[in-house]
Design an enzyme around this catalytic site. Structure first.
Site, short mmCIF file in Angstrom:
data_model
loop_
_atom_site.label_atom_id
_atom_site.label_comp_id
_atom_site.label_asym_id
_atom_site.label_seq_id
_atom_site.Cartn_x
_atom_site.Cartn_y
_atom_site.Cartn_z
CD GLU A 209 0.37 -12.27 -2.51
OE1 GLU A 209 -0.27 -13.11 -3.12
OE2 GLU A 209 -0.13 -11.33 -1.77
NE ARG A 430 -2.01 0.80 4.32
CZ ARG A 430 -2.65 0.40 3.33
NH1 ARG A 430 -3.84 -0.52 3.37
NH2 ARG A 430 -2.14 0.67 2.16
CE LYS A 440 0.83 -6.60 -3.39
NZ LYS A 440 1.55 -7.76 -3.00
#
Length: 722
Positions: A209, A430, A440
């Protein structure tokens, strides 16, 4: 030494030998034969370990013992006799039926009551063998997963988390059994994933994104997708920007992602955008509504969240198709009614998997989109868009991080409801690191509040940050691929990360000299002509291709205070790149009042001058102290540099959900030291990586100029990574 495995044999016998070999030496070749036995006449030969002299061992226990004897530094601990006792007991746990292993398991559970490892306080061949025996047995593995044996289950999970190479190797072995590939590795080793159905080609995708800069977690996803598309299967990689939320997205972020991927040497075959499919996604949403598989809902967010958690149906769930289509039209207009509504997939109200409880698939958002402008007022959610575009773009294998696992059935439901082709899904863990934020939102807060210099701050876990700190792309790729198949979510330590990097920079980093200027000591050298002289030396003793440097010798040299303070009267020391010298005179005095650059007590006594007598016939191997130095006379003259080191931004290894990040900020994370570097330093440019002898590795962040010193960032080596 080589190992051959019958892939259809009892894994309780084969897996311990595989893991011991993998951990002991990555050079041991492991081959697989698609059979229950390696012998046509003896059906019990599950493996064969062949030595250099061509002799072979075919018994599982004997093979493990031989590996332990051959590689004691890797497989043995402080109590080999106790380890051998448990290796013998492991045989009983390899029985194929649970009834036979029930008593040995109970004994093992009792043994582990107060223990983290089977023997001693570190990983040994006993842990590896017993873990592999239990993991390889269908009955024992299923029983342990239930947690009925508390201590065994605790120990088993601990090894999985503390030594992720073990479950990774086991998972890889199962994949390799299917595709008969080679398995080679070690702790943190490169464990290949065998993706299913690759015969007709492989297409992967990386769908970021564009709402922030790529961090190391994104780098793992990008590199794994690139690895399987371009290296392992010679397929195609799609870079798809998931630009479905105009509120968060900026062209700046999109451009940075392209640049960062180029930095990582990732070249996608195709670049696409989710926004390219907005018209088709709209049509698919209409299809779901018409078929009774989606509905419009204006329930407020808090109530909707509560209803989903409690398994309560929305009051709007039974709206008619016509009413839902009418409201969807209002959403497309961005009207007052439309803004209040969303579209939800009609999957389930009370499914135990909450991801299937009527997820939102479309939202109304009148904000201008950075690519499509104001054409659309509705935008699909990632959960609706991703599976559809994956299918439309021909993605064959969708690699997703493990936190998406609960949403995998949702992914498949969308495709099944729309009668679209399903890609294969592969989950991977992850990457989390101790004392590191990968959110983020929180990273953006640090930038906005000035905690860091920007997104490329060397303290940041962004691709730009770690590159600026000195990480090489080759090391980054190796580290990430090594973690590849593991599905275990653990907090990694940065030490392994930077130790991998050291392997790449050490052979190519030119050697230079730097002397900290705070309280630096001038030494007079006797036994040398008054006029300075020079000599040419290699920049790297083991890599002549790097070229040479000029070393200046003179009667006046500069040494660091810490070195000078350690000298004793008449001690013989070694001046690196020169030879031995005797310390003939040491002058001490209180630190000058103007020594403001030192944080130490100003009243302490320091060394102010030295007199050295050259003794070039001395044996450098016999001196205890080998020190760096710089001539204060002659050309090329020393130049000014700043050496910068960093600490972690936060003080806690792992922040919990309810932790306030401001409470765990490290008070001081930047440390600068003024220094002088040898005159050869003027040839370096920004981005060069060097080693200052006895100080460590550095990356040039700003090259030296006549009016400003060079700035260099310390590169961790794995010993004390920050």
């Amino acid at each position: 030494m080589s190992l051959k495995i019958a892939t259809k044999a009892n894994q309780s016998l084969t897996l311990p030998v595989i893991l011991a070999a993998v951990y002991a030496d990555e050079k041991i070749s492991i081959d697989y034969e698609d059979s229950t036995s390696l012998s046509a006449t003896d059906k019990s030969v599950a493996l064969e370990l062949t030595l250099k002299d061509a002799s072979a061992v075919q018994d599982s226990s004997a093979a493990v013992e031989l590996l332990a004897k051959t590689y004691p530094e890797k497989l043995r601990g402080a109590h080999p006799d106790l380890e051998d006792e448990w290796l013998k007991k492991a045989v009983a746990l390899a029985a194929p039926d649970f009834k036979s292993v029930e008593a040995p398991l109970a004994e093992f559970d009792a043994h582990l009551i107060l223990r983290t490892h089977v023997v001693g306080y570190s990983l040994t061949v006993a842990d590896i063998t017993l873990w592999a025996v239990l993991r390889g047995g269908r009955a024992t593995y299923a029983f342990i997963k239930k947690g009925n044996l508390v201590n065994v289950a605790r120990w088993f999970r601990y090894l999985e988390e503390a030594y992720p190479w073990m479950p990774a190797a086991a998972e890889t072995f199962n994949a390799q059994v299917r595709e008969k590939k080679n398995l080679k590795g070690k702790e943190g080793g490169s464990f290949e994933i065998a993706l299913p159905d690759t015969e007709k080609g492989v297409v992967t995708r990386f769908p970021p994104e564009p709402s922030g800069y790529l961090h190391i977690g994104h780098a793992k996803a990008a590199l794994l997708n690139d690895y399987f598309a371009h290296e392992k299967y010679k397929g195609r990689l799609i870079l798809r920007f998931d630009d479905t939320n105009p509120t968060k997205e900026k062209q700046e972020y999109l451009d940075s992602i392209v640049e960062d991927l180029k930095l990582m040497a990732i070249t996608p075959d195709t670049i696409s955008y989710s926004s390219d499919y907005f018209d088709r996604l709209h049509d698919y949403c209409v299809q779901l509504i018409k078929e009774g598989n989606a509905y419009a809902d204006d329930t407020d967010q808090a109530t909707m969240r509560e209803q989903r958690m409690e398994g309560i149906p929305s009051g709007r769930r039974d709206r008619s198709v016509e009413e839902n289509l009418t409201i969807f039209d209002e959403m497309k207009k961005g009207s007052e009614v439309g803004i209040k509504n969303c579209i939800r997939a009609k999957i389930s109200v009370d499914n135990p998997n909450k991801a299937l409880r009527d997820p939102v698939i479309y939202r109304c958002n009148p904000q201008v989109h950075h690519r499509t402008g104001d054409r659309f007022k509705i935008y699909p959610t990632y959960d609706f868009c991703c599976p559809i575009v994956d299918s439309l773009e021909g993605v064959t294998h969708a690699l997703r991080t493990i936190e998406f696992r609960d949403r995998n059935p949702q992914y498949e439901w969308m495709l099944d409801a729309l009668k679209l082709r399903r890609p294969h899904i592969w989950d991977f863990s992850r990457m989390n690191f101790v004392r590191t934020l990968l959110s983020k939102r929180k990273l953006t807060k640090f930038v906005d509040q000035g905690v860091v210099w920007g997104w490329d701050d060397p303290r940041f876990p962004t691709v730009r940050g770690i590159r600026r700190r000195g990480m090489t792309i080759e090391a980054l790729r190796e580290f990430i691929i090594k973690q590849g198949p593991s599905r275990n979510i653990v907090n990694l330590d940065w030490t392994i990360f930077w130790a991998t990097n050291k392997k790449y920079i050490d052979p190519v980093a030119p050697r230079h000299t730097a002397i900290a200027t705070v309280d630096a000591v001038t030494a007079t050298v006797r036994g040398i002509p008054a006029e300075p002289s020079t000599a040419t030396k290699p920049l790297h003793g083991k890599n002549p291709s790097l070229g040479s440097k000029t070393i200046v010798y003179s009667p006046s040299i500069l040494l660091e205070q810490a070195d000078a303070a350690s000298f004793a009267q008449d001690e013989e020391i070694t001046l690196m790149n020169w030879g031995n010298a005797f310390v003939r005179k040491i002058t001490r005095a209180p630190r000058p009042a103007d020594s403001t650059k030192s944080s130490d007590n100003k009243d302490v006594v320091i060394v102010t001058e030295l007199e050295l007598e050259l003794h070039l016939a001395g044996d450098v191997k016999k001196t205890d102290k080998k020190v760096t130095w710089l001539s204060t006379l002659g050309e090329p003259a020393p130049v000014s540099v700043q050496l910068v080191d960093f600490d972690y931004l936060i003080t806690k290894d792992k922040l919990e959900e309810d932790d306030n990040v401001d409470d765990f900020l490290t008070p001081k994370t930047e440390f600068r030291v003024e220094a002088l570097a040898d005159g050869n330093f003027t040839k370096l440019t920004a981005g060069d990586v060097i080693q200052f002898e006895r100080k460590g590795y550095y990356r040039v962040d700003r090259a030296w100029a006549k009016d400003s010193p060079a700035v260099l960032f310390s590169i961790p080596t794995g010993k004390a990574a920050k």
